[in-house]
Scaffold this active site. Sequence first.
Site, PDB file in Angstrom:
ATOM      1  N   LYS A  20       0.840  -1.199   0.000  1.00 21.04           N
ATOM      2  CA  LYS A  20       0.000   0.000   0.000  1.00 21.04           C
ATOM      3  C   LYS A  20       0.874   1.247   0.000  1.00 21.04           C
ATOM      4  O   LYS A  20       0.679   2.149  -0.786  1.00 21.04           O
ATOM      5  CB  LYS A  20      -0.918  -0.018   1.217  1.00 21.04           C
ATOM      6  CG  LYS A  20      -1.893   1.138   1.239  1.00 21.04           C
ATOM      7  CD  LYS A  20      -3.021   0.903   2.240  1.00 21.04           C
ATOM      8  CE  LYS A  20      -2.503   0.836   3.666  1.00 21.04           C
ATOM      9  NZ  LYS A  20      -3.611   0.687   4.632  1.00 21.04           N
TER      10      LYS A  20
ATOM     11  N   GLU B 117      10.571  -5.615   3.037  1.00 19.38           N
ATOM     12  CA  GLU B 117      10.618  -6.982   2.519  1.00 19.38           C
ATOM     13  C   GLU B 117      10.158  -7.028   1.066  1.00 19.38           C
ATOM     14  O   GLU B 117      10.746  -7.717   0.234  1.00 19.38           O
ATOM     15  CB  GLU B 117       9.704  -7.908   3.337  1.00 19.38           C
ATOM     16  CG  GLU B 117      10.217  -8.262   4.726  1.00 19.38           C
ATOM     17  CD  GLU B 117       9.808  -7.277   5.805  1.00 19.38           C
ATOM     18  OE1 GLU B 117       9.410  -6.140   5.455  1.00 19.38           O
ATOM     19  OE2 GLU B 117       9.901  -7.624   6.987  1.00 19.38           O
TER      20      GLU B 117
ATOM     21  N   GLY C 192      -4.150  -3.426   5.850  1.00 22.50           N
ATOM     22  CA  GLY C 192      -3.620  -4.611   5.178  1.00 22.50           C
ATOM     23  C   GLY C 192      -4.390  -5.879   5.529  1.00 22.50           C
ATOM     24  O   GLY C 192      -4.755  -6.659   4.649  1.00 22.50           O
ATOM     25  N   ARG C 193      -4.660  -6.085   6.813  1.00 15.04           N
ATOM     26  CA  ARG C 193      -5.324  -7.327   7.232  1.00 15.04           C
ATOM     27  C   ARG C 193      -6.787  -7.376   6.837  1.00 15.04           C
ATOM     28  O   ARG C 193      -7.428  -8.404   6.990  1.00 15.04           O
ATOM     29  CB  ARG C 193      -5.152  -7.504   8.743  1.00 15.04           C
ATOM     30  CG  ARG C 193      -5.666  -6.348   9.585  1.00 15.04           C
ATOM     31  CD  ARG C 193      -5.116  -6.430  10.998  1.00 15.04           C
ATOM     32  NE  ARG C 193      -5.466  -5.301  11.848  1.00 15.04           N
ATOM     33  CZ  ARG C 193      -4.770  -4.169  11.946  1.00 15.04           C
ATOM     34  NH1 ARG C 193      -3.697  -3.996  11.213  1.00 15.04           N
ATOM     35  NH2 ARG C 193      -5.149  -3.218  12.783  1.00 15.04           N
TER      36      ARG C 193
ATOM     37  N   GLU D 128      -3.471  -8.554  15.441  1.00 18.85           N
ATOM     38  CA  GLU D 128      -2.964  -7.236  15.049  1.00 18.85           C
ATOM     39  C   GLU D 128      -4.017  -6.157  15.290  1.00 18.85           C
ATOM     40  O   GLU D 128      -3.684  -5.013  15.578  1.00 18.85           O
ATOM     41  CB  GLU D 128      -2.523  -7.244  13.574  1.00 18.85           C
ATOM     42  CG  GLU D 128      -1.688  -6.014  13.217  1.00 18.85           C
ATOM     43  CD  GLU D 128      -1.068  -6.088  11.830  1.00 18.85           C
ATOM     44  OE1 GLU D 128      -1.537  -6.878  11.007  1.00 18.85           O
ATOM     45  OE2 GLU D 128      -0.100  -5.334  11.573  1.00 18.85           O
TER      46      GLU D 128
ATOM     47  N   HIS E 259      -4.539 -35.253  16.290  1.00 18.40           N
ATOM     48  CA  HIS E 259      -3.381 -36.110  16.543  1.00 18.40           C
ATOM     49  C   HIS E 259      -2.194 -35.273  17.009  1.00 18.40           C
ATOM     50  O   HIS E 259      -1.059 -35.735  16.946  1.00 18.40           O
ATOM     51  CB  HIS E 259      -3.021 -36.888  15.283  1.00 18.40           C
ATOM     52  CG  HIS E 259      -4.083 -37.855  14.886  1.00 18.40           C
ATOM     53  ND1 HIS E 259      -3.991 -39.201  15.150  1.00 18.40           N
ATOM     54  CD2 HIS E 259      -5.281 -37.670  14.292  1.00 18.40           C
ATOM     55  CE1 HIS E 259      -5.084 -39.802  14.708  1.00 18.40           C
ATOM     56  NE2 HIS E 259      -5.880 -38.902  14.181  1.00 18.40           N
TER      57      HIS E 259
ATOM     58  N   LYS F  17      10.946  -2.034  13.437  1.00 16.09           N
ATOM     59  CA  LYS F  17      11.428  -1.512  12.142  1.00 16.09           C
ATOM     60  C   LYS F  17      12.535  -0.478  12.348  1.00 16.09           C
ATOM     61  O   LYS F  17      13.552  -0.482  11.664  1.00 16.09           O
ATOM     62  CB  LYS F  17      10.278  -0.841  11.378  1.00 16.09           C
ATOM     63  CG  LYS F  17       9.278  -1.793  10.750  1.00 16.09           C
ATOM     64  CD  LYS F  17       8.310  -0.989   9.861  1.00 16.09           C
ATOM     65  CE  LYS F  17       7.031  -1.757   9.611  1.00 16.09           C
ATOM     66  NZ  LYS F  17       6.042  -0.982   8.842  1.00 16.09           N
TER      67      LYS F  17
END
Lengths: 526, 526
Positions: free
Chosen positions: B212, B218, B269-270, B356, B387, B502
């Site tokens: 965005k 990254e 973003g999420r 978040e 399991h 950051k």
Amino acid sequence: MINWNNFDTLSSVSTLEKAEKVDLVKVMSGESGAERVKKYSVPMAGNLTYNYAAKEVDDTILEGLKKLAEEAQLTEKYEALYNGEVINTGEKRMVLHQLTRGQLGEKVEADGVDKREFYKKEQQRIADFANKVHSGEIANAKGEKFTTVVQIGIGGSDLGPRAMYLALENWAKKNGTFKMEAKFISNVDPDDASAVLNSVDVAHSIFILVSKSGTTLETLTNQSFVMDALKKAGLDPAKHMIAVTSETSPLAHSDDFIEAFYMDDYIGGRYSSTSGVGGAVLSLAFGPEVFAQFLDGAAAEDKLATNKDLLKNPAMLDALIGVYERNVLGYPSTAILPYSQALSRFPAHLQQLDMESNGKSVNRFGEPINYVTGPVIFGEPGTNGQHSFYQLLHQGTDIVPLQFIGFKNSQLHNDVTIENSTSQQKLCANVAAQIVAFACGKADDNKNKNFEGGRPSSIIIGEELTPAALGALLAHFENKVMFQGFVWNINSFDQEGVQLGKVLAKKVLAHETEGALAVYSQLLNI
Amino acid sequence: MINWNNFDTLSSVSTLEKAEKVDLVKVMSGESGAERVKKYSVPMAGNLTYNYAAKEVDDTILEGLKKLAEEAQLTEKYEALYNGEVINTGEKRMVLHQLTRGQLGEKVEADGVDKREFYKKEQQRIADFANKVHSGEIANAKGEKFTTVVQIGIGGSDLGPRAMYLALENWAKKNGTFKMEAKFISNVDPDDASAVLNSVDVAHSIFILVSKSGTTLETLTNQSFVMDALKKAGLDPAKHMIAVTSETSPLAHSDDFIEAFYMDDYIGGRYSSTSGVGGAVLSLAFGPEVFAQFLDGAAAEDKLATNKDLLKNPAMLDALIGVYERNVLGYPSTAILPYSQALSRFPAHLQQLDMESNGKSVNRFGEPINYVTGPVIFGEPGTNGQHSFYQLLHQGTDIVPLQFIGFKNSQLHNDVTIENSTSQQKLCANVAAQIVAFACGKADDNKNKNFEGGRPSSIIIGEELTPAALGALLAHFENKVMFQGFVWNINSFDQEGVQLGKVLAKKVLAHETEGALAVYSQLLNI
């Protein structure tokens, strides 16, 4: 003489409860922080180091943990375990997974055989088999080489082997030992088996059926699924399948398989990655030599765990710090955060290993206990998690202890330099930064931008994620979980909690339900 | 008039605290249990149903939750949100992700444009682009069709779109709408990008760069990684890349891309899976019609969430039961357990979405609060989890509330019958059995085999995991998280907790460190 006492009867516990808590913001700041990072560090096998500088401990707390280790007789209990005592009290079994990778103590006999020799023999049989598959001596009906291996298993027969495969896939490709692609079918959801089968060339695939008991519902169902697919493709399933099971299981000595490899009841599913359960798929995928290196790393770490000096025993130290966080500081969960994409499924494996082993409410004698045991375990690789759930870890209302893992070098050694640093350096810079951000925080007048700090973490630092490093990492956590079980006086090696669901599911399928279960069954169209 | 009050000032909260707790073992047994399963059920969109019979609620508690919903003005706050009020107080922004899939209220204008029209236009531009890629009108330099799409993004630009892709991959293959394979590069770990690039045919791949801000470390690093690989293959990167970004970002209107599609600061973003962030990759992979069905499912669920009657508003009900479990019953985590392999990464998406959004310690005005907020969220698909970590869920010392998801039918409709039941029936039988096992338990004189029960769960039951069902599922959880944020009076739409890491990582890379950070940097070879 070993005493198996409940955690809340140990005098060292009340000493620990009374000891002054460590102010992480204070001790991790400035020169004191630098000193801690240098000092609070223990070598592990596989070129790894366990660094616990950012944990809420100091020399006083560590002294208390040392007392706790002695009072709970942790190394003595470990010794009893590897010498073949019946440590799995619930199922009345010995616990021998360490024996799959080395001989730590006395010869252990069971069923009339030397168990170390038995595991070695099976490893050798797997190695010979894998070499023959790779050379083409064992091939499909047309004499063509197998190119893919598909493991059919669930729980411990899936999570560990899958995590190990993903961890070493790139390393093997880079180092010229990549032999066959591996895939995994686990879920009874038919879309799982269908999707995997659609993605492979079944004519050139070899399937490994993994079930210790030979009775696991999901695995037998998926075996039929795969056999159907092979038959539809005009292939003979018996020429495409091997089994990893116990010698007493219905799958042993069967004509349904090219070959069967054996494990036994002394190895729990979640501890079976170093047995044939991991051995067959990893030896086929990467070659027996890579699997042997993995075992050597695990064996070296097992040896370190025998050290009576707490400060030289990383698994025991990690275990005790975890107990301190859980029972004294009261933290209910722990996050596993590997800064390595290759370890993408390692947290899922540790989630099983830890939660299935130590999620217990009775002691090893079946008596209810009055203290909390295993925490919730979760995690995802960094830096991905930083853009996801780290918000809560930094600024949420609960404190979550963190276990970082990082490596100086990448596996593929392929990188780009942007703004004067490589991707690998950016990755490492991020994990270093996170540790300090969590520990020290940063005051801000805008409370929304304020970081309180005081959030504890440790880090395991390695040179590179090699087979030996992976073996050491795996054994470290297995031994950590074992030591915690000893401290809590619980049996980390059974799993009675999975039984009730199985019993009720059978009732649903037999339409023998009533009450709520009958209505849920209708709603789900069963 | 809307009042934004802290949770601990609400009078309905103390009423809830005083109300008698529900004995789940008792109410879920026998005929009472059957009645609850029939009664405590709400229809959702996408042919889904939310069933909360196995939660620790009864008519009295539900009445209390209704009062809480009214006192906290939950539907009024939702209305304010979708009508464009500045709900994201931290960043002083509107919150408009619902607008990407429908118009719930009044026209919302910003930056001089009708935002609904803006999102619709971008969706249409993406659809046209995808159709041209599928027809070959947009092709590589040799005029050959693109066969693979690779999304480069992290956090919300990765987890949601990736989970949605995996959820619909088999459905699209079965229903003839599968157009292109999708892959994802997220981690700054160079092994992630290398491995993905090694697995695709770059000459026939189209890359989507998603950021965005256009400044995500990254993502920009991985963009360079990919551009390098394209150049080494003799290809022009500008002919292989598109961007999804905001119009004000450095990536907008750039010659580096075939095309750019836009979102804006009003979509976190999420919450961006239904914007171009999810739209580009899903439209390319499955066709724009499938993406449109997905949006329709989400829009229908958003509409349900406007219902003022708590018992007809599944997201609000789910939210309030969660708050009751967190703040009154004191449970610190929640597990997401989809009985569907296609939803394998859905828990990871919800982990970000929830942790978040609501992992906060200050209210929406930046003032510290005195009550717990968002829980730890984790999960894996069933039956696999059975399991693995279910041992702790059944018999551990802490109670973990559970959110099951199950579907009557598989996606691929390919199944085998073994012992009179299909795999799909076995899957469904297991989830039904688990709910009852957790709620009712089973007494046993052997305390190691004893199940106390009293462990609460809900289940969302669907016909099949279709695009519309997935959209509804996604919107349900987005709205649940939103309502919980309203109840806790926090801002669910910023993420200041990710900033400090950051800043410190940049210092490490610039070698501007001291104290602990300097020593960690040395240990990690930076």
